[in-house]
Design a protein around this motif. Structure first.
Motif, short mmCIF file in Angstrom:
data_model
loop_
_atom_site.label_atom_id
_atom_site.label_comp_id
_atom_site.label_asym_id
_atom_site.label_seq_id
_atom_site.Cartn_x
_atom_site.Cartn_y
_atom_site.Cartn_z
N ASP A 1 40.65 -64.74 -51.48
CA ASP A 1 40.69 -63.46 -52.16
C ASP A 1 39.31 -62.84 -52.15
N ARG A 2 39.24 -61.59 -52.63
CA ARG A 2 37.96 -60.92 -52.86
C ARG A 2 37.97 -60.31 -54.25
N VAL B 1 32.06 -65.63 -43.72
CA VAL B 1 33.15 -65.77 -44.67
C VAL B 1 34.24 -66.63 -44.04
N ARG C 1 31.72 -67.86 -48.67
CA ARG C 1 30.73 -67.45 -47.67
C ARG C 1 29.77 -68.60 -47.43
N ALA D 1 32.69 -59.92 -60.64
CA ALA D 1 31.76 -59.47 -59.60
C ALA D 1 31.91 -57.96 -59.45
N GLY D 2 30.80 -57.27 -59.29
CA GLY D 2 30.83 -55.85 -59.02
C GLY D 2 31.60 -55.04 -60.03
N ALA E 1 35.92 -57.59 -56.01
CA ALA E 1 34.99 -56.57 -55.52
C ALA E 1 34.56 -56.99 -54.11
N ASP E 2 33.27 -57.19 -53.89
CA ASP E 2 32.80 -57.58 -52.55
C ASP E 2 32.56 -59.09 -52.43
N LEU E 3 32.97 -59.85 -53.43
CA LEU E 3 32.71 -61.29 -53.41
C LEU E 3 33.91 -62.04 -52.84
N PRO E 4 33.76 -62.69 -51.68
CA PRO E 4 34.88 -63.47 -51.13
C PRO E 4 35.00 -64.81 -51.85
#
Length: 377
Positions: free
Chosen positions: A289-290, A317, A312, A269-270, A292-295
Motif C-alpha cells: 500500500d501507500r 520500492v 523501499r 505520513a504526509g 500518501a507518498d510512503l510505500p
C-alpha cells in the motif's frame, strides 16, 4: 465518518477497579501544578490535533500516584525458571513487547506490564522507557531523556482519553503515553524520541530473536515502591478487552466504524493517517500500500503479530508476496516479526518500520488520529 464517540540494569486489583469504574474528581496534585501556561514562548504548543496544556478537567483519576508501581530496577534472564520468587511459568503464548536496540534484544511480557505499565530501562548505557496502557492496548517505547538528562517515569494515576498519563521525576510534568508528549506542567509540549517496538508472542519473539532476554517479574525486578508482587498469572483486563466498554471518561465521541477493541496498526505520513485492522491484513496475507507518498507493506503472523514496514530498500520500492511464514520481495525472503531479509540479494537488510507506535485498540487510534482512514473500508 460515523462517530458517536539475570541481568540487572539501572501493587493490583483495587487500583484496577479505580481505572475501570469509579470516576472521582481530579484533586490538587503536584503532578498537575503549574500547567496552565505553556512552557517556553508565547505560541500555544500542540500535539497533533490537541492544544496544550490540556485542561485539568479532562484528566480522570483512575488510581493514586504510584499505586501502579513502575519498574525502576529491571532484571532479565533467558526465562523465568530458577527464580524462587516467581511462581508463574513463562508460556510461549504470553504476549510481549519486543525491543531490539544497540545490539540488545529484550522482551517485556504483558503479564507484567498489565500490572506495572512502565519499565525504566537502560540499553548499554542508553536510558529507555518501555510503556504499556492496558486500557488502550498501546505500547510506546522511547528514550527517557528530559531536557537532555535521564529521568525515570512513573504512573501518575491520571488518565486522559482513557490513556496512561505518566509523570517524570525531574519536573513532575504529566505525559500522554500515546502522544509521548508532555500535556501539562513545566515541560508542556516537549516530546520523547520514539524507538521501534513489536507486540508479539513470547514464542514468536524468541524464535526470531534467539538471543533475547526477558524481563523477570517483581519482586525479582524492583519497583518505585520497592519489593512488590502481583498475580502475574492473572490478566485483570480480560473482560475489558472482550467488551465494547472504553476506559473511563471522555470517550463520548466514539468512532463506530469498527468495534472499539479491534486491533489495528496505524501509519501516518504526509498528513494522512490510516489504520490497518488485523482481520483484513491476516486474510490478505500481505498488503502492499501507500500512505500518501510512503510505500508500506503490512502483514500479520499466524500468532497475531501485526507489523508495518516501509517497502523501499536502497531507493527501490519492492512488491511483496506471502510464502507461508515469510514475505518474499526483491529476490529475498523476509522474516515477518523482524523485517529482516533471510537470504538473497538483500540478506541481512532490515526493513524500516512504518509505524511509530505499536498496534492498539481501534478506539484509541481513532481518538488520537481523528479523520483516520481504514484500510479496506
Amino acid at each position: 465518518m460515523n462517530r458517536r464517540r539475570f541481568l540487572a540494569t539501572l501493587g493490583f486489583t483495587s487500583a484496577l477497579a479505580g481505572c475501570l469504574g469509579n470516576d472521582p474528581p481530579v484533586a490538587d496534585d503536584a503532578n498537575a501544578g503549574g500547567a496552565d501556561s505553556a512552557a517556553g514562548g508565547t505560541e500555544t504548543p500542540r500535539a497533533g490535533p490537541f492544544d496544550l496544556p490540556i485542561p485539568e478537567d479532562e484528566l480522570r483519576r483512575g488510581a493514586p500516584k504510584d499505586a501502579i508501581p513502575a519498574i525502576t530496577a529491571p532484571v532479565y534472564s533467558d526465562d523465568w525458571s530458577g527464580f524462587d520468587e516467581v511462581s508463574v511459568e513463562l508460556d510461549d503464548s504470553f504476549e510481549v513487547v519486543g525491543v531490539e536496540l544497540d545490539g540488545i534484544v529484550r522482551a517485556y511480557p504483558l503479564a507484567i506490564l498489565n500490572w506495572h505499565e512502565i519499565v525504566n530501562d537502560t540499553f548499554d548505557g542508553r536510558p529507555v522507557v518501555v510503556t504499556y496502557c492496558p486500557l488502550c492496548g498501546s505500547a510506546v517505547v522511547a528514550d527517557r531523556l528530559v531536557q537532555g538528562e535521564p529521568t525515570y517515569f512513573g504512573v501518575s494515576g491520571f488518565l486522559w482519553m482513557s490513556d496512561l498519563v505518566m509523570y517524570d521525576d525531574r519536573t513532575n510534568s504529566l505525559w500522554s503515553q500515546v502522544l509521548a508528549t508532555a500535556i501539562r506542567g513545566e515541560l508542556t509540549g516537549d516530546t520523547l524520541s520514539l524507538l521501534p517496538a513489536t507486540i508479539s508472542t513470547w514464542g514468536e519473539w524468541k524464535a526470531s530473536h534467539p538471543d533475547t532476554d526477558v524481563l523477570v517479574p517483581p519482586p525479582v525486578s524492583g519497583t518505585i515502591r520497592g519489593r512488590q508482587t502481583r498475580r502475574y498469572e492473572v490478566n485483570p483486563y480480560t473482560s475489558y478487552q472482550q467488551s465494547s466498554s472504553i476506559g473511563i471518561g471522555f470517550n463520548d465521541d466514539v468512532d463506530e466504524r469498527m468495534h472499539p477493541k479491534t486491533s489495528v496498526i496505524g501509519v501516518t505520513a504526509g498528513g494522512v493517517a490510516r489504520a490497518y485492522p488485523f482481520d483484513p491484513v491476516s486474510n490478505a496475507g500481505v498488503v502492499n500500500d501507500r500512505v500518501a507518498d510512503l510505500p508500506v507493506v503490512v502483514s500479520a503472523t499466524t500468532d497475531g503479530t501485526l507489523v508495518a514496514y516501509v517497502r523501499r530498500v536502497d531507493g527501490t520500492v519492492l512488491e511483496f508476496e506471502r510464502d507461508g511464514d515469510v514475505l518474499v520481495g526483491g529476490g529475498s525472503r523476509w522474516d515477518i516479526v523482524t523485517g529482516r531479509a533471510l537470504d538473497g540479494p538483500h540478506e541481512g537488510t532490515a526493513l524500516t518500520r512504518a509505524n511509530d507506535r505499536s498496534p492498539m485498540f481501534w478506539f484509541a487510534w481513532a481518538d488520537f488520529n481523528p479523520g483516520t482512514e481504514i484500510y479496506g473500508a
